[in-house]
Design an enzyme around this catalytic site. Structure first.
Site, PDB file in Angstrom:
ATOM      1  N   ASP A 278       2.313  -3.611   4.985  1.00  0.00           N
ATOM      2  CA  ASP A 278       3.487  -4.054   4.252  1.00  0.00           C
ATOM      3  C   ASP A 278       3.547  -5.573   4.390  1.00  0.00           C
ATOM      4  OD1 ASP A 278       5.871  -4.132   2.818  1.00  0.00           O
ATOM      5  OD2 ASP A 278       6.763  -2.482   3.924  1.00  0.00           O
ATOM      6  N   TRP A 279       4.381  -6.206   3.599  1.00  0.00           N
ATOM      7  CA  TRP A 279       4.369  -7.669   3.522  1.00  0.00           C
ATOM      8  C   TRP A 279       4.816  -8.284   4.844  1.00  0.00           C
ATOM      9  CZ3 TRP A 279       2.168  -5.467  -0.052  1.00  0.00           C
ATOM     10  CH2 TRP A 279       1.641  -6.122  -1.159  1.00  0.00           C
TER      11      TRP A 279
END
Length: 869
Positions: A278-279
């Site tokens: 995920d970011w």
């Protein structure tokens, strides 16, 4: 275990620190599992792997490391942009949110989110929405669609992002996710199933400079039977990418948890695509690499992005040269990424990105995150939304509408009814339908929650627009306080709109930091009081609710004048006409609750509460095990306000003439899994340092992430190779494994999905109005087994076509081997606990409306049987 090492690669400032993982409660273990399994061993991916491995064998070190990471946050048109290998015709890949439509774009459709799709209990609509979403992402030039979401599962009713998924049940989530994946990928877009795994609340999910991310402590059986189930279904559907979550599981960060990625995902489930962070969820270099992470997004370090620092890219090149990461680990990651690209046919005339997620202007900086950036065209305003896509969205919004209560036939409305409409939720946001970034406000009609799972509306067909288009006789009071001038008269029907919102943690709305902390499970904007005030003045009140999840109704549910209650969930752009079709009886409501509505929040297990601030690593222990949502209510004999699966119609249905047929004989243990097929052969020789040198006269963009090293740095890394032993995690090995017994193909041992029993049931519309019915199938395990199981568990469902009064349709549902198995922690396999036992196969309209039972022992079915709950 891998996350004993929270370090960067080699020369970063934190590289000298090796932090011991914080303690979690006894019994919750994230065991080491190495090495990362090579992909390509399933026959349905073998050709894509062959093509990918041919390319990888001819790439330089810097080209390979360039493909595995993003070029930096805000460093391209898309929310994520990988590096490229243009010499081999491998472009940058565009990764873009979100699960309900193209985020931060234009001329797109704002589809209803997952929770609304789940409420339809309609597999055809689930797939059709996936196809339409795929067509729009492809039309915008997006390679990787960052959806669907099946985690969070909805364990916590106040969790901020539950609405992005399909409901609080693993099977409902599994069908919603897998059918979405099949639809998206049918048009050549790589789907991404997320968030892997146990990310059940928004607060404290991320690792930061001051605190580790929350640890979701989950036992092995619960992990398999609940949280892993929908991911297994997504992998079985051939999903091309998996996104790991921000949080930790059993103390080990998901982005570097070798048990989760290497063992469960890549070996047991046979996942053949690539695993992305995920970011800014990646918290280390070498540890995450060895744990099986294949792609770092957006490429920056998690603590302070936008400084040109990365755990991978140039540091990955350094790690290969100095021997701290085996060459085959890099080669497998790159091959997995390119194999997914080939698997979807993206090597054949795939469009390039034609939009910018960073601006709505036609021209602007090409790299907005750079200190100085060249400029150019960044938006071509390509139209991807179509009338067909709008129809899919409208059909979902309509068929999800769930009728909870309808006293004295108050609905449908008559054409000439005199209406008084209350509540700001009935009309569009007065500031503009896209005035709040990522829908980070609750103003006007609530069509979706907020955060990265949102999209811009091309338009909002509000309920008031719907009343206008009907030529309804209505007066609208655009306020959430009861007006003094509504002038009630005999014969008026009052319609009250209320809502409840939530979203992602990076935005706080009305003191709710993603999770519903301030609002709890109550209506927002004093909605309960509005309903009570209206009910005090009007004798016929209809309440319409737009909500992200469970909402408490007790303050007004039993008031005599509250005659009807509809949950319209989150309708996306098509809130108005879809609702009108139900209100005025064009169609009967056919939605069913994808979660339980309690009478009190205290009805839930205490462990389902949100975890607050804790010094050190917050601990979220899933002590309720399998008993979430309706499983918990049934176990504790708590009568909810409305049970999971509840949904009324304007007509009535019967479920009769059921038959059950044995298909595949059961055995206690599944047949032996098939052996892994051949995988690409990778060289283990460290490449020459020259493969990582900067090209001559290269024009660098400051803050942009590159995979090259200065010549002196590359040479120094190569000279250091094998001169000392790198502190690998405990249990580390680079010898490939045969794989666990529960594995075999994508999704697990193929025998798990053998049909054990086919069930058919005749559904008849016994009323006068047309309507659609849902047959929900629940399994009850035999009595006397030595393993604890929930009383009933959803295992399949089917929806009829529109049936006229008196018309019937035969629906087919099934029970698989996995549906009657439990996860045996000792054997590490799925086990049928009673091969000869009598499993109850219950079919009905809701989890508390089951009067038809088929027995697997007798292979007969009975009607009019007392419900098991």
């Amino acid at each position: 275990m891998l996350s004993l090492l929270i370090v960067t690669l080699s020369t970063c400032a934190a590289s000298a620190a090796i932090d011991k993982r914080l303690d979690v409660p006894a019994g919750y273990v994230a065991a080491p599992y190495y090495p990362a399994p090579h992909g390509g061993w399933t026959s349905d991916w073998s050709e894509s792997y062959r093509k990918a491995s041919l390319i990888v064998s001819n790439l330089t070190l810097a080209e390979k490391t360039n493909i595995t990471a993003g070029s930096g946050i805000f460093m391209g048109r898309c929310v994520g942009n990988t590096g490229s290998a243009l010499r081999a015709d491998i472009p940058q890949l565009c990764l873009q949110d979100g699960p309900l439509g193209v985020r931060n774009s234009d001329h797109n459709t704002a589809f209803p989110p997952g929770i609304t799709v789940g409420a339809t209990f309609d597999k055809d609509l689930m797939h059709a929405r996936g196809v339409a979403i795929g067509e729009e992402f492809r039309g915008k030039g997006v390679n990787v669609h960052l959806g669907p979401s099946v985690g969070p599962l909805g364990r916590k009713p106040r969790g901020g992002r539950n609405w992005e998924g399909f409901g609080a049940d693993p099977v409902l989530q599994g069908f919603g996710g897998s059918l979405t994946i099949e639809g998206v990928q049918s048009v050549g877009v790589i789907a991404t199933i997320k968030h892997f795994i146990g990310n059940e609340q928004e607060q404290y999910r991320m690792y930061s400079l001051v605190q580790p991310g929350i640890s979701s402590n989950i036992d092995d059986r619960t992990l398999h039977e609940l949280y892993l189930w929908p991911f297994a279904e997504g992998v079985r559907s051939g999903v091309g990418a998996v996104m790991v979550a921000y949080n930790a599981v059993n103390g080990s960060a998901c982005s570097q948890n070798s048990y989760l990625i290497n063992n469960l995902l890549k070996d047991e489930l046979g996942f053949q695509g690539f695993v992305m962070s995920d970011w800014l969820a990646q918290i280390s270099g070498v540890p995450s690499t060895l744990a099986g992470l294949d792609m770092s997004m957006p490429g920056d370090i998690n603590t302070i992005p936008l400084l040109g620092n990365s755990y991978w890219m140039y540091e990955y090149s350094r790690a290969i040269l100095n021997g701290s990461v085996p060459v085959d680990r890099l080669d497998d990651s790159v091959t997995r990424i390119l194999a997914a690209w080939f698997q979807m046919g993206q090597d054949q005339s795939y469009p390039e990105p034609n939009f910018s997620t960073n601006t709505q202007d036609a021209e602007g900086p090409l790299y907005p995150g750079a200190l100085v950036s060249p400029t150019g065209v960044v938006n071509e305003f390509v139209v991807v939304n179509t009338s067909e896509h709008a129809e899919v969205a409208r059909n979902i919004s309509r068929d999800a509408i769930t009728l909870l209560k309808n006293n004295n036939g108050s609905l449908p409305l008559t054409r000439n009814a005199t209406l008084k409409v209350f509540g700001t939720d009935a009309e569009k946001n007065p500031d503009g339908i896209n005035s709040c970034s990522d829908q980070g406000c609750d103003k006007g009609t609530l069509g979706m929650g907020w955060g990265s799972g949102s999209a811009r509306y091309p338009y909002m067909d509000s309920p008031i627009d719907g009343f206008k288009s009907r030529g309804a006789n209505y007066t609208f009071f655009n306020t959430d306080s009861f007006p003094s001038n509504s002038n009630p008269t005999t014969g008026d029907t009052a319609i009250v709109f209320i809502n409840a919102d939530s979203g992602e943690n990076y935005i706080t709305v009305e003191n709710n930091p993603g999770d519903r902390t301030s609002a709890n499970l109550n209506a927002w904007h004093n909605g309960d009081q509005l309903v009570k005030d209206v009910a005090a003045k009007y004798t016929n009140v209809i309440v319409i609710i737009h909500t992200v999840g469970p909402i408490l109704l007790e303050a007004w549910h039993d008031l005599p004048s509250v005659s009807a209650i509809l949950i319209a969930h989150l309708p996306g752009q098509e809130a108005g006409d879809a609702l009108m079709q139900v209100l005025y009886g064009d169609v009967s409501p056919s939605g069913h609750l994808p979660y339980t509505i309690p009478k009190s929040e205290s009805d839930y297990p205490a462990s389902a509460s949100l975890v607050g601030f804790e010094l050190g690593q917050p601990q979220d222990t899933f002590s309720e095990g399998l008993y979430i949502d309706y499983r918990h209510f049934n176990k504790e004999a708590i009568t909810p306000r409305y049970a999971f699966g509840h949904g009324l119609s304007y007509t009535t249905f019967t479920y009769t003439n059921a038959t059950i047929t044995s298909v595949t004989p059961l055995t206690a243990i599944p047949p032996t899994r098939p052996a892994k097929g051949a995988t690409p052969s990778y060289s283990t020789a460290i490449p020459p340092a020259s493969e990582a040198y900067w090209p001559a006269n290269f024009n660098r963009i400051w803050r942009y992430l590159y995979s090259w090293l200065e010549k002196a740095d590359a040479d120094a890394a190569a000279a250091a190779a094998n001169t000392s032993t790198y502190p690998y995690p405990a249990g580390y090995s680079n010898v490939q494994k045969a794989g666990p017994a529960a594995g075999g193909v994508q999704g697990g041992n193929p025998a798990l999905f053998d049909i054990a029993y086919n069930i058919s049931v005749v559904v008849t519309n016994t009323g006068r109005r047309s309507g659609k019915a849902v047959a929900q199938l629940y399994v009850q395990y035999p009595t006397g087994i030595d393993v604890d199981t929930p009383i009933i568990q959803l295992r399949d469902f089917a929806k009829t076509a529109e049936l006229a009064g008196g018309e019937s349709q035969t629906l087919e549902v099934r029970v698989t081997r996995k549906d009657v198995s439990v996860w045996d922690v000792g054997r590490q396999n799925w086990v049928v606990p009673s091969v000869e036992g009598d499993y109850g196969v219950w079919v009905g309209a809701a989890s508390d409306a089951l009067a038809l039972r088929c027995g697997t022992a007798s292979e007969t079915c009975e009607e009019g049987v007392a419900s098991p709950v």
